[in-house]
Design an enzyme around this catalytic site. Sequence first.
Site, short mmCIF file in Angstrom:
data_model
loop_
_atom_site.label_atom_id
_atom_site.label_comp_id
_atom_site.label_asym_id
_atom_site.label_seq_id
_atom_site.Cartn_x
_atom_site.Cartn_y
_atom_site.Cartn_z
CG ASN A 86 76.65 98.56 25.30
OD1 ASN A 86 77.51 97.77 25.15
ND2 ASN A 86 75.50 98.15 25.84
NE ARG B 209 76.57 96.30 29.31
CZ ARG B 209 75.94 95.42 28.83
NH1 ARG B 209 75.72 95.65 27.58
NH2 ARG B 209 75.51 94.49 29.34
CD GLU C 152 72.42 97.91 31.73
OE1 GLU C 152 71.32 97.84 31.09
OE2 GLU C 152 73.37 96.92 31.88
CG HIS D 136 72.04 92.02 33.35
ND1 HIS D 136 71.49 90.91 33.39
CD2 HIS D 136 72.39 92.15 32.00
CE1 HIS D 136 70.87 90.71 31.93
NE2 HIS D 136 71.58 91.42 31.18
NE ARG E 184 72.70 85.85 26.06
CZ ARG E 184 72.76 87.01 26.86
NH1 ARG E 184 72.67 87.01 27.97
NH2 ARG E 184 72.97 88.02 26.18
#
Length: 398
Positions: free
Chosen positions: A8, A89, A382, A178, A239
Amino acid sequence: MSTVLVVNSGSSSFKYQLIEMATERVVAKGLVERIGEPVGVIKHQNLLSGVEYDEELPIPDHAVGFDTMFQAFRHYGPEHSGLIAVGHRVVHGGATFVDPVLITDEVAAEIEALSVLAPLHNPGAVQGIRAAQHAYPDVPHVAVFDTAYHQTLPPAAYRYAIDRELADAHQVRRYGFHGTSHAFVAAAAAEFLGKDLSELNAIIFHLGNGASVTAVRAGKSVDTSMGMTPLQGLVMGTRSGDIDPAVLFHLHREAGLDVVGLDTLLNKRSGLVGLTGTGDFRDVLSAAAEGSANAAEAIDIVVHRLRHYLGAYFFQLERVDAIVFTAGVGENNALIRARTLAGLERLGIEVDPARNESSERGARRISSDNAEVAALVVPTNEELAIARQAASLVAAAD
Ligand code: AMP
């Protein structure tokens, strides 16, 4: 042992896990960060031997970063000659990538071109891909996209109500993110309930540092809170999530913020950080417990937004089998789960407080037995999802 290396990669760091596919165990993991700064750092853990290696050294670019990781495997193990794939990813796959793909030069170029849609994410992924290909030239590299699961959204959910031609010319639409996590959790929730995935209607809350919620109908994503970028939707660590776009015009005119300033404001200095000064949910909870009015209000705002989406998706799906919580906050915080679902008994939603507050790990039910809608906590993974997809793509290509 057959293993998959899951990477990642961001612009100044990358995380990795080596997963043994037969047992789906993580046998090594690590982090290379501060790439491009005067002093970088590698943290490598061999989980088979327990050996840990940390070192500070200059890591000018991703290529040196992957070489440093490669040397860490050589010196501290585990031995990884059984590597069958490297799974990457990738945040943004645009409308191009609906499934994982083997990375060719054309695919890498396309991921790079999608940087216009994800300037904060895709450039780092491409740097990671190229450096990893250089470190492991004889192993297939697979890209797994955060957007892919949401490619089943209908136009009513993905099209923004703006000028059609302008939007299409600039690839402006909801993509959602996601996806690897939402897909993994949907499958795990179906398994937990003893249902076929194709029969599952669910609302999945992925509440981590980034947060999003997905409406799943018959196992497929039909709506999701993130948009063209991961900025839309829920309140996140840094965010803003949903905001009236006219706020941006106003701040430009009245506060003199330019595009870069507005981007930084909404992506890096908003959400929990903007509301409380810290982006870590645990710190917000402690501050609220110590009497901070701002922290308490921030939690109210988070919950208000969660319930807003719960209501919207509950109505869109018409029949909901399960409401599922996952990721850092979703898996660990009973308060947020309880407040999100409070007072909805008439809709068949009822949390059992003891189950909700249990510290048990693994997939579990937090609703009471007589609740029509199952409320579940399902840990996401993940990296494992990426490893499985990379391994099955490589097996199918053989
Ligand atoms: P993730 O992005 O999934 O790693 O989630 C990170 C977020 O989860 C951070 O805001 C953490 O503060 C939060 N988190 C992790 N553990 C807990 C916990 N036990 N209680 C509340 N929040 C937690």
